[in-house]
Scaffold this motif. Sequence first.
Motif, PDB file in Angstrom:
ATOM      1  N   ASP A   1       0.821  -1.222   0.000  1.00 17.59           N
ATOM      2  CA  ASP A   1       0.000   0.000   0.000  1.00 17.59           C
ATOM      3  C   ASP A   1       0.851   1.268   0.000  1.00 17.59           C
ATOM      4  N   VAL A   2       2.129   1.150   0.387  1.00 25.56           N
ATOM      5  CA  VAL A   2       2.966   2.333   0.630  1.00 25.56           C
ATOM      6  C   VAL A   2       4.100   2.400  -0.393  1.00 25.56           C
ATOM      7  N   THR A   3       4.218   3.540  -1.050  1.00 20.73           N
ATOM      8  CA  THR A   3       5.298   3.791  -1.997  1.00 20.73           C
ATOM      9  C   THR A   3       6.395   4.593  -1.313  1.00 20.73           C
ATOM     10  N   LEU A   4       7.611   4.110  -1.408  1.00 19.73           N
ATOM     11  CA  LEU A   4       8.767   4.806  -0.850  1.00 19.73           C
ATOM     12  C   LEU A   4       9.364   5.717  -1.920  1.00 19.73           C
ATOM     13  N   VAL A   5       9.345   7.021  -1.650  1.00 21.66           N
ATOM     14  CA  VAL A   5       9.934   8.016  -2.552  1.00 21.66           C
ATOM     15  C   VAL A   5      11.287   8.423  -1.976  1.00 21.66           C
ATOM     16  N   ALA A   6      12.345   8.148  -2.713  1.00 20.89           N
ATOM     17  CA  ALA A   6      13.701   8.472  -2.257  1.00 20.89           C
ATOM     18  C   ALA A   6      14.002   9.929  -2.567  1.00 20.89           C
ATOM     19  N   VAL A   7      14.233  10.720  -1.521  1.00 17.83           N
ATOM     20  CA  VAL A   7      14.492  12.153  -1.693  1.00 17.83           C
ATOM     21  C   VAL A   7      15.997  12.372  -1.781  1.00 17.83           C
ATOM     22  N   THR A   8      16.459  12.789  -2.949  1.00 21.30           N
ATOM     23  CA  THR A   8      17.903  12.868  -3.214  1.00 21.30           C
ATOM     24  C   THR A   8      18.431  14.299  -3.244  1.00 21.30           C
ATOM     25  N   LYS A   9      17.720  15.205  -2.622  1.00 28.31           N
ATOM     26  CA  LYS A   9      18.162  16.600  -2.530  1.00 28.31           C
ATOM     27  C   LYS A   9      19.591  16.677  -1.991  1.00 28.31           C
ATOM     28  N   ASN A  10      20.439  17.429  -2.713  1.00 30.24           N
ATOM     29  CA  ASN A  10      21.828  17.682  -2.328  1.00 30.24           C
ATOM     30  C   ASN A  10      22.729  16.452  -2.421  1.00 30.24           C
ATOM     31  N   PHE A  11      22.240  15.380  -3.064  1.00 31.74           N
ATOM     32  CA  PHE A  11      23.084  14.227  -3.324  1.00 31.74           C
ATOM     33  C   PHE A  11      23.303  14.088  -4.827  1.00 31.74           C
ATOM     34  N   PRO A  12      24.437  13.546  -5.232  1.00 34.94           N
ATOM     35  CA  PRO A  12      24.719  13.419  -6.670  1.00 34.94           C
ATOM     36  C   PRO A  12      23.888  12.334  -7.337  1.00 34.94           C
ATOM     37  N   ALA A  13      23.918  12.319  -8.659  1.00 40.69           N
ATOM     38  CA  ALA A  13      23.133  11.369  -9.428  1.00 40.69           C
ATOM     39  C   ALA A  13      23.511   9.927  -9.118  1.00 40.69           C
ATOM     40  N   SER A  14      24.734   9.698  -8.682  1.00 43.29           N
ATOM     41  CA  SER A  14      25.153   8.326  -8.352  1.00 43.29           C
ATOM     42  C   SER A  14      24.298   7.743  -7.230  1.00 43.29           C
ATOM     43  N   TYR A  15      23.787   8.601  -6.344  1.00 47.40           N
ATOM     44  CA  TYR A  15      22.920   8.117  -5.266  1.00 47.40           C
ATOM     45  C   TYR A  15      21.581   7.649  -5.828  1.00 47.40           C
ATOM     46  N   VAL A  16      21.093   8.340  -6.848  1.00 47.12           N
ATOM     47  CA  VAL A  16      19.865   7.909  -7.504  1.00 47.12           C
ATOM     48  C   VAL A  16      20.079   6.544  -8.147  1.00 47.12           C
TER      49      VAL A  16
END
Length: 244
Positions: free
Chosen positions: A31-46
Amino acid sequence: MSDTGHIAGNIAHVRAQIAEACMRAGRPPEDVTLVAVTKNFPASYVTAAVASGLTNVGESKAQELAAKRIELPELDVRWHFIGRLQRNKVRSVLEHADVVQSVDRVALARAIAKAARESDRFNPSRRLQIMLQVDLDPSPPNVDKDSTSARGGVHPDQLLELAAEVAACDVLELTGVMSIAPLGYDPADCFRRLARLREQLREVYPTATEISAGMSGDFAVAIENQATLVRVGTALFGSRELPF
Protein backbone atom coordinates in the motif's frame (compact mmCIF):
# COMPACT_ATOMS: atom_id res chain seq x y z
CA MET A 1 32.37 10.72 -5.90
CA SER A 2 30.62 9.87 -2.67
CA ASP A 3 30.52 6.28 -1.52
CA THR A 4 27.10 4.71 -2.06
CA GLY A 5 27.77 1.35 -0.43
CA HIS A 6 25.55 2.10 2.55
CA ILE A 7 22.44 2.80 0.52
CA ALA A 8 21.25 -0.78 -0.07
CA GLY A 9 21.39 -1.57 3.65
CA ASN A 10 19.59 1.65 4.55
CA ILE A 11 16.85 0.95 2.02
CA ALA A 12 16.36 -2.55 3.43
CA HIS A 13 16.12 -1.10 6.95
CA VAL A 14 13.57 1.54 5.92
CA ARG A 15 11.53 -1.06 4.04
CA ALA A 16 11.47 -3.19 7.19
CA GLN A 17 10.23 -0.18 9.19
CA ILE A 18 7.54 0.44 6.57
CA ALA A 19 6.44 -3.19 6.82
CA GLU A 20 6.28 -2.98 10.61
CA ALA A 21 4.22 0.22 10.48
CA CYS A 22 1.88 -1.37 7.95
CA MET A 23 1.47 -4.40 10.20
CA ARG A 24 0.51 -2.18 13.13
CA ALA A 25 -2.01 -0.41 10.92
CA GLY A 26 -3.41 -3.61 9.43
CA ARG A 27 -2.25 -2.69 5.94
CA PRO A 28 -0.20 -4.60 3.35
CA PRO A 29 3.27 -3.08 2.74
CA GLU A 30 2.39 -2.82 -0.96
CA ASP A 31 0.00 0.00 0.00
CA VAL A 32 2.97 2.33 0.63
CA THR A 33 5.30 3.79 -2.00
CA LEU A 34 8.77 4.81 -0.85
CA VAL A 35 9.93 8.02 -2.55
CA ALA A 36 13.70 8.47 -2.26
CA VAL A 37 14.49 12.15 -1.69
CA THR A 38 17.90 12.87 -3.21
CA LYS A 39 18.16 16.60 -2.53
CA ASN A 40 21.83 17.68 -2.33
CA PHE A 41 23.08 14.23 -3.32
CA PRO A 42 24.72 13.42 -6.67
CA ALA A 43 23.13 11.37 -9.43
CA SER A 44 25.15 8.33 -8.35
CA TYR A 45 22.92 8.12 -5.27
CA VAL A 46 19.87 7.91 -7.50
CA THR A 47 21.49 5.13 -9.51
CA ALA A 48 22.35 3.24 -6.32
CA ALA A 49 18.79 3.58 -5.01
CA VAL A 50 17.34 2.27 -8.27
CA ALA A 51 19.80 -0.64 -8.22
CA SER A 52 18.30 -1.53 -4.83
CA GLY A 53 14.79 -1.62 -6.24
CA LEU A 54 13.43 1.90 -5.76
CA THR A 55 11.39 3.32 -8.63
CA ASN A 56 10.29 6.71 -7.25
CA VAL A 57 12.65 9.65 -6.72
CA GLY A 58 11.83 13.05 -5.22
CA GLU A 59 13.55 16.39 -5.78
CA SER A 60 12.72 19.72 -4.15
CA LYS A 61 14.75 22.05 -6.39
CA ALA A 62 14.05 22.60 -10.07
CA GLN A 63 17.73 22.82 -10.99
CA GLU A 64 18.58 19.54 -9.26
CA LEU A 65 15.68 17.76 -10.90
CA ALA A 66 16.79 18.95 -14.33
CA ALA A 67 20.45 18.10 -13.74
CA LYS A 68 19.72 14.55 -12.62
CA ARG A 69 17.21 13.83 -15.36
CA ILE A 70 19.72 15.04 -17.94
CA GLU A 71 22.53 12.96 -16.41
CA LEU A 72 20.31 9.86 -16.10
CA PRO A 73 18.11 10.00 -19.21
CA GLU A 74 17.51 6.24 -19.48
CA LEU A 75 16.76 5.57 -15.82
CA ASP A 76 13.33 3.97 -15.41
CA VAL A 77 11.97 5.88 -12.43
CA ARG A 78 9.06 8.16 -11.65
CA TRP A 79 10.29 11.63 -10.75
CA HIS A 80 8.39 13.62 -8.10
CA PHE A 81 8.82 17.34 -7.57
CA ILE A 82 8.17 17.91 -3.86
CA GLY A 83 9.49 21.41 -3.13
CA ARG A 84 7.98 24.88 -3.08
CA LEU A 85 7.41 25.73 -6.73
CA GLN A 86 7.62 29.26 -8.09
CA ARG A 87 5.76 30.06 -11.29
CA ASN A 88 8.97 31.01 -13.12
CA LYS A 89 10.23 27.44 -12.58
CA VAL A 90 7.09 25.67 -13.77
CA ARG A 91 8.22 25.00 -17.34
CA SER A 92 11.56 23.63 -16.19
CA VAL A 93 9.91 21.29 -13.70
CA LEU A 94 7.37 20.07 -16.24
CA GLU A 95 10.15 19.13 -18.65
CA HIS A 96 11.35 16.54 -16.14
CA ALA A 97 8.75 15.69 -13.47
CA ASP A 98 6.09 12.99 -13.70
CA VAL A 99 4.42 14.09 -10.46
CA VAL A 100 4.19 17.50 -8.81
CA GLN A 101 3.29 17.02 -5.15
CA SER A 102 3.45 20.63 -3.98
CA VAL A 103 0.64 22.53 -5.71
CA ASP A 104 -0.62 24.93 -3.06
CA ARG A 105 -2.35 27.88 -4.73
CA VAL A 106 -4.68 28.64 -7.61
CA ALA A 107 -2.20 30.85 -9.50
CA LEU A 108 0.34 28.03 -9.49
CA ALA A 109 -2.25 25.50 -10.65
CA ARG A 110 -3.16 27.77 -13.55
CA ALA A 111 0.48 28.21 -14.53
CA ILE A 112 1.04 24.46 -14.44
CA ALA A 113 -2.09 23.82 -16.50
CA LYS A 114 -0.99 26.31 -19.15
CA ALA A 115 2.53 24.88 -19.33
CA ALA A 116 1.28 21.29 -19.40
CA ARG A 117 -1.09 22.02 -22.29
CA GLU A 118 1.81 23.56 -24.22
CA SER A 119 4.21 20.72 -23.41
CA ASP A 120 4.76 17.77 -25.72
CA ARG A 121 5.17 15.47 -22.67
CA PHE A 122 1.53 15.54 -21.58
CA ASN A 123 -1.83 14.89 -23.17
CA PRO A 124 -5.19 13.46 -22.04
CA SER A 125 -3.71 9.95 -22.32
CA ARG A 126 -0.52 10.81 -20.40
CA ARG A 127 -1.37 13.38 -17.79
CA LEU A 128 0.87 15.13 -15.30
CA GLN A 129 0.02 13.84 -11.84
CA ILE A 130 -0.79 16.55 -9.30
CA MET A 131 -1.01 16.44 -5.52
CA LEU A 132 -2.28 19.33 -3.43
CA GLN A 133 -0.04 20.43 -0.57
CA VAL A 134 -2.11 21.19 2.52
CA ASP A 135 -1.09 23.51 5.35
CA LEU A 136 -1.83 21.61 8.57
CA ASP A 137 -0.82 24.45 10.89
CA PRO A 138 -3.97 25.04 12.95
CA SER A 139 -3.32 28.79 13.15
CA PRO A 140 -5.91 30.88 11.29
CA PRO A 141 -4.89 31.58 7.68
CA ASN A 142 -4.51 35.33 8.30
CA VAL A 143 -1.99 34.85 11.11
CA ASP A 144 1.63 35.51 10.15
CA LYS A 145 3.74 32.40 10.63
CA ASP A 146 7.38 32.27 11.58
CA SER A 147 9.37 31.46 8.44
CA THR A 148 11.28 28.79 10.33
CA SER A 149 8.12 26.83 11.14
CA ALA A 150 5.84 27.53 8.16
CA ARG A 151 5.66 24.50 5.89
CA GLY A 152 3.59 25.92 3.05
CA GLY A 153 0.37 24.59 1.56
CA VAL A 154 -3.22 25.54 0.90
CA HIS A 155 -5.47 26.20 3.87
CA PRO A 156 -7.92 23.28 4.30
CA ASP A 157 -10.89 25.61 3.76
CA GLN A 158 -9.56 26.39 0.27
CA LEU A 159 -8.70 22.82 -0.72
CA LEU A 160 -11.76 22.14 -2.87
CA GLU A 161 -11.35 25.43 -4.73
CA LEU A 162 -7.77 24.50 -5.60
CA ALA A 163 -8.81 20.98 -6.57
CA ALA A 164 -11.40 22.34 -8.98
CA GLU A 165 -8.71 24.36 -10.74
CA VAL A 166 -6.56 21.26 -11.27
CA ALA A 167 -9.48 19.04 -12.27
CA ALA A 168 -10.54 21.52 -14.95
CA CYS A 169 -7.40 20.80 -16.99
CA ASP A 170 -7.55 17.71 -19.22
CA VAL A 171 -3.80 17.10 -19.12
CA LEU A 172 -3.57 17.15 -15.31
CA GLU A 173 -4.61 14.28 -13.04
CA LEU A 174 -5.50 15.07 -9.44
CA THR A 175 -4.14 12.14 -7.45
CA GLY A 176 -4.29 13.23 -3.81
CA VAL A 177 -2.86 15.38 -1.05
CA MET A 178 0.55 16.04 0.45
CA SER A 179 1.67 17.70 3.67
CA ILE A 180 4.48 18.14 6.14
CA ALA A 181 3.67 17.99 9.84
CA PRO A 182 4.14 21.53 11.21
CA LEU A 183 6.82 21.98 13.82
CA GLY A 184 5.56 21.94 17.39
CA TYR A 185 2.47 19.82 16.72
CA ASP A 186 1.79 16.10 17.13
CA PRO A 187 2.48 14.43 13.74
CA ALA A 188 -0.13 11.74 14.38
CA ASP A 189 -2.84 14.33 14.89
CA CYS A 190 -1.71 16.23 11.79
CA PHE A 191 -1.70 13.13 9.60
CA ARG A 192 -5.14 12.07 10.84
CA ARG A 193 -6.44 15.48 9.77
CA LEU A 194 -4.80 15.05 6.38
CA ALA A 195 -6.46 11.64 5.94
CA ARG A 196 -9.86 13.18 6.69
CA LEU A 197 -9.22 15.91 4.13
CA ARG A 198 -8.27 13.29 1.54
CA GLU A 199 -11.58 11.54 2.17
CA GLN A 200 -13.50 14.78 1.67
CA LEU A 201 -11.57 15.46 -1.53
CA ARG A 202 -12.12 11.93 -2.85
CA GLU A 203 -15.89 12.27 -2.44
CA VAL A 204 -15.78 14.96 -5.15
CA TYR A 205 -12.74 13.78 -7.13
CA PRO A 206 -12.50 9.96 -7.02
CA THR A 207 -8.97 9.90 -8.48
CA ALA A 208 -7.63 11.70 -5.38
CA THR A 209 -6.66 8.52 -3.55
CA GLU A 210 -3.08 9.26 -2.49
CA ILE A 211 -1.70 10.70 0.75
CA SER A 212 1.93 11.79 0.66
CA ALA A 213 3.04 12.28 4.27
CA GLY A 214 5.95 11.44 6.48
CA MET A 215 9.69 11.92 6.16
CA SER A 216 12.68 10.25 7.80
CA GLY A 217 11.63 11.20 11.32
CA ASP A 218 7.91 10.44 11.16
CA PHE A 219 7.13 8.20 8.20
CA ALA A 220 6.03 5.30 10.44
CA VAL A 221 3.48 7.57 12.14
CA ALA A 222 2.27 8.72 8.73
CA ILE A 223 1.79 5.13 7.56
CA GLU A 224 -0.21 4.34 10.69
CA ASN A 225 -2.46 7.22 9.64
CA GLN A 226 -3.13 6.14 6.04
CA ALA A 227 -0.16 7.62 4.14
CA THR A 228 0.30 5.94 0.75
CA LEU A 229 3.58 7.67 -0.13
CA VAL A 230 6.45 8.51 2.23
CA ARG A 231 9.27 10.89 1.30
CA VAL A 232 12.52 9.66 2.82
CA GLY A 233 15.99 11.11 2.36
CA THR A 234 18.25 11.18 5.42
CA ALA A 235 17.32 7.66 6.56
CA LEU A 236 18.36 6.35 3.14
CA PHE A 237 21.36 8.48 2.24
CA GLY A 238 22.67 10.14 5.40
CA SER A 239 23.11 13.84 6.15
CA ARG A 240 23.10 16.52 3.48
CA GLU A 241 25.95 18.62 4.84
CA LEU A 242 27.79 18.84 1.53
CA PRO A 243 25.60 19.86 -1.43
CA PHE A 244 26.86 18.63 -4.78
